[in-house]
Design an enzyme around this catalytic site. Structure first.
Site, PDB file in Angstrom:
ATOM      1  N   ASN A  10      23.054  -2.245   7.629  1.00 54.80           N
ATOM      2  CA  ASN A  10      24.153  -1.415   7.670  1.00 54.80           C
ATOM      3  C   ASN A  10      25.183  -1.888   8.538  1.00 54.80           C
ATOM      4  O   ASN A  10      25.165  -1.903   9.795  1.00 54.80           O
ATOM      5  CB  ASN A  10      23.841   0.008   8.116  1.00 54.80           C
ATOM      6  CG  ASN A  10      24.613   1.101   8.133  1.00 54.80           C
ATOM      7  OD1 ASN A  10      25.806   0.702   7.567  1.00 54.80           O
ATOM      8  ND2 ASN A  10      24.692   2.079   8.725  1.00 54.80           N
ATOM      9  N   TRP A  11      26.420  -2.343   7.897  1.00 53.64           N
ATOM     10  CA  TRP A  11      27.224  -3.152   8.747  1.00 53.64           C
ATOM     11  C   TRP A  11      28.184  -2.044   9.350  1.00 53.64           C
ATOM     12  O   TRP A  11      29.136  -2.242  10.126  1.00 53.64           O
ATOM     13  CB  TRP A  11      28.073  -4.011   7.879  1.00 53.64           C
ATOM     14  CG  TRP A  11      27.417  -5.260   7.406  1.00 53.64           C
ATOM     15  CD1 TRP A  11      25.955  -5.441   7.466  1.00 53.64           C
ATOM     16  CD2 TRP A  11      27.833  -6.371   6.644  1.00 53.64           C
ATOM     17  NE1 TRP A  11      25.773  -6.478   6.765  1.00 53.64           N
ATOM     18  CE2 TRP A  11      26.867  -7.330   6.420  1.00 53.64           C
ATOM     19  CE3 TRP A  11      29.226  -6.515   6.345  1.00 53.64           C
ATOM     20  CZ2 TRP A  11      26.998  -8.357   5.753  1.00 53.64           C
ATOM     21  CZ3 TRP A  11      29.619  -8.017   5.661  1.00 53.64           C
ATOM     22  CH2 TRP A  11      28.340  -8.822   5.414  1.00 53.64           C
ATOM     23  N   LYS A  12      28.106  -0.877   8.903  1.00 60.64           N
ATOM     24  CA  LYS A  12      28.940   0.244   9.422  1.00 60.64           C
ATOM     25  C   LYS A  12      30.470  -0.192   9.359  1.00 60.64           C
ATOM     26  O   LYS A  12      30.674  -0.724   8.405  1.00 60.64           O
ATOM     27  CB  LYS A  12      28.819   0.810  10.829  1.00 60.64           C
ATOM     28  CG  LYS A  12      27.117   0.888  11.040  1.00 60.64           C
ATOM     29  CD  LYS A  12      26.989   1.573  12.368  1.00 60.64           C
ATOM     30  CE  LYS A  12      25.519   1.526  12.548  1.00 60.64           C
ATOM     31  NZ  LYS A  12      24.911   2.503  13.756  1.00 60.64           N
ATOM     32  N   HIS A  95      22.988   9.278   6.219  1.00 60.21           N
ATOM     33  CA  HIS A  95      22.929   8.401   7.570  1.00 60.21           C
ATOM     34  C   HIS A  95      23.313   9.399   8.723  1.00 60.21           C
ATOM     35  O   HIS A  95      24.217  10.236   8.465  1.00 60.21           O
ATOM     36  CB  HIS A  95      23.981   7.095   7.392  1.00 60.21           C
ATOM     37  CG  HIS A  95      23.546   6.364   8.713  1.00 60.21           C
ATOM     38  ND1 HIS A  95      24.441   6.880   9.918  1.00 60.21           N
ATOM     39  CD2 HIS A  95      22.905   5.013   8.686  1.00 60.21           C
ATOM     40  CE1 HIS A  95      23.998   5.768  10.779  1.00 60.21           C
ATOM     41  NE2 HIS A  95      23.219   4.902  10.313  1.00 60.21           N
ATOM     42  N   GLU A  97      25.082   9.218  11.280  1.00 60.70           N
ATOM     43  CA  GLU A  97      26.791   9.138  11.620  1.00 60.70           C
ATOM     44  C   GLU A  97      27.350  10.027  10.317  1.00 60.70           C
ATOM     45  O   GLU A  97      28.403  10.590  10.743  1.00 60.70           O
ATOM     46  CB  GLU A  97      27.098   7.744  11.464  1.00 60.70           C
ATOM     47  CG  GLU A  97      26.930   7.072  12.746  1.00 60.70           C
ATOM     48  CD  GLU A  97      26.470   5.574  12.676  1.00 60.70           C
ATOM     49  OE1 GLU A  97      26.948   4.951  11.935  1.00 60.70           O
ATOM     50  OE2 GLU A  97      25.792   5.236  13.769  1.00 60.70           O
ATOM     51  N   GLU A 166      15.167   7.751  11.058  1.00 59.94           N
ATOM     52  CA  GLU A 166      16.093   7.060  12.097  1.00 59.94           C
ATOM     53  C   GLU A 166      16.360   8.137  13.180  1.00 59.94           C
ATOM     54  O   GLU A 166      17.318   9.055  13.354  1.00 59.94           O
ATOM     55  CB  GLU A 166      17.454   6.624  11.412  1.00 59.94           C
ATOM     56  CG  GLU A 166      17.365   5.640  10.229  1.00 59.94           C
ATOM     57  CD  GLU A 166      18.711   4.792  10.350  1.00 59.94           C
ATOM     58  OE1 GLU A 166      18.736   3.776  10.670  1.00 59.94           O
ATOM     59  OE2 GLU A 166      19.772   5.450  10.160  1.00 59.94           O
ATOM     60  N   GLY A 172      22.280   2.788  17.553  1.00 58.19           N
ATOM     61  CA  GLY A 172      23.257   2.114  18.441  1.00 58.19           C
ATOM     62  C   GLY A 172      23.171   2.318  20.040  1.00 58.19           C
ATOM     63  O   GLY A 172      24.165   1.980  20.473  1.00 58.19           O
ATOM     64  N   SER A 212      18.144   0.881  16.623  1.00 53.78           N
ATOM     65  CA  SER A 212      18.312  -0.285  17.572  1.00 53.78           C
ATOM     66  C   SER A 212      17.167  -1.301  17.343  1.00 53.78           C
ATOM     67  O   SER A 212      16.520  -1.825  18.371  1.00 53.78           O
ATOM     68  CB  SER A 212      18.117   0.425  18.867  1.00 53.78           C
ATOM     69  OG  SER A 212      19.346   0.900  19.432  1.00 53.78           O
ATOM     70  N   GLY A 233      21.371  -1.856  12.013  1.00 52.32           N
ATOM     71  CA  GLY A 233      22.766  -1.667  12.401  1.00 52.32           C
ATOM     72  C   GLY A 233      23.212  -2.641  12.999  1.00 52.32           C
ATOM     73  O   GLY A 233      23.501  -3.838  12.425  1.00 52.32           O
ATOM     74  N   GLY A 234      23.403  -2.577  14.434  1.00 54.33           N
ATOM     75  CA  GLY A 234      24.107  -3.637  15.283  1.00 54.33           C
ATOM     76  C   GLY A 234      23.601  -5.299  15.027  1.00 54.33           C
ATOM     77  O   GLY A 234      24.303  -6.143  14.730  1.00 54.33           O
TER      78      GLY A 234
HETATM   79  C1  PEP Z   1      21.926   2.304  11.535  1.00 53.93           C
HETATM   80  O1  PEP Z   1      23.098   2.165  11.527  1.00 53.93           O
HETATM   81  O2  PEP Z   1      21.147   2.689  10.768  1.00 53.93           O
HETATM   82  C2  PEP Z   1      21.180   1.874  12.751  1.00 53.93           C
HETATM   83  C3  PEP Z   1      19.886   1.915  12.936  1.00 53.93           C
HETATM   84  O3  PEP Z   1      21.991   1.398  13.761  1.00 53.93           O
HETATM   85  P1  PEP Z   1      21.254   0.553  15.050  1.00 53.93           P
HETATM   86  O4  PEP Z   1      20.444  -0.648  14.453  1.00 53.93           O
HETATM   87  O5  PEP Z   1      22.819  -0.449  15.350  1.00 53.93           O
HETATM   88  O6  PEP Z   1      20.827   1.118  15.922  1.00 53.93           O
END
Ligand code: PEP
Length: 255
Positions: A10-12, A95, A97, A166, A172, A212, A233-234
């Site tokens: 997930n590049w957000k 998600h 967010e 999640e 994040g 994370s 994500g990151g």
């Molecule tokens: C996500 O965006 O679903 C996520 C898990 O982000 P991160 O890996 O950065 O915590």
């Protein structure tokens, strides 16, 4: 029963077009043909066409990060599942967010999930508790509420359905859930799916952990019996890190 794990990136709200094309090219070079794992890359919406073109014919799939619940109409700035269906195969729904930054209710998430399934796309349904909900001992209740709502109008789940557990406090933040915490919650999700549908559906559902995830933490996470991959994500913005995560998940599945 063996389930094919799924890793989503997930590049957000990251990358410009040039960076996105470079990352997609690098991911294709390092991951195309990796067996034993399903891979889904979810760039920002404007780069979905690039992703579809650059990954065409590879084993990597393209997913959208969001969708509008209505199929068409006067909804400026939105994309429906029907529109996305020409370009992507997967869509992240619910998600944290979207839920907590943009105020999406359980009902909105359920409507989006239905629209994605109706369009023949594959959802990655994200659920998870806030830090204060975990501290209050409400994790299972929150997961039950989110899943009950999401599944309310469904008679069953398509084969290989994906839920992403999640925990919001892990997204994040660098605070990856321990493998024990993640396993416990993913097992709860699986048993809730069994209660709602049946044992066969629960056994076939892929349950990712997200929050994370790094190349280091994924090894123990992917070894857990109820964790079938990761939503990243990151670390999905770095080709080497994402490749290492996908490879570790594929290795864990081969054991
Ligand atoms: C996500 O965006 O679903 C996520 C898990 O982000 P991160 O890996 O950065 O915590």
């Amino acid at each position: 029963m063996s389930r094919t794990p799924v890793v989503g990136g997930n590049w957000k709200l990251n990358t410009n077009r040039q960076q996105a094309r470079a990352l997609l090219t690098a991911l294709r070079a390092s991951l195309d043909g990796l067996g034993g794992v399903e891979l889904v890359v979810c760039p920002p919406a404007p780069w979905l066409g690039d992703a579809s073109d650059l990954l065409d014919g590879s084993s990597l799939s393209v997913g959208a990060q969001n969708v509008h619940a209505e199929p068409a109409g006067a909804f400026t700035g939105e994309q429906s599942a029907a529109i996305l269906a020409g370009t992507v195969s997967h869509v992240i729904v619910g998600h944290s967010e979207r839920r907590h930054v943009f105020g999406e209710s359980d009902e909105t998430v359920a409507a989006k999930l239905r629209s994605v399934l109706d369009a023949g796309l594959r959802p990655l349904l994200a659920v998870g508790e806030l830090q204060e909900e975990r501290e209050a001992g409400w994790t299972a209740a929150v997961l039950r509420r989110q899943l009950t709502s999401a599944f309310e109008a469904l008679d069953g789940l398509p084969e290989g359905f994906v839920v992403a557990y999640e925990p919001v406090w892990a997204i994040g933040t660098g605070l990856t859930a321990t493998p024990e915490i993640a396993q416990e919650a993913c097992a709860q999700v699986r048993s809730m799916i069994e209660e709602r549908f049946d044992a066969t559906t629960a056994e076939a559902t892929r349950i990712q952990y997200g929050g994370s995830v790094t190349p280091g933490s994924v090894v123990q996470l992917a070894a857990q019996p109820d964790i079938d991959g990761a939503l990243v994500g990151g670390a999905s913005l770095d080709a080497d890190s994402f490749t290492a995560i996908c490879s570790a998940v594929a290795e864990a599945a081969a054991r």
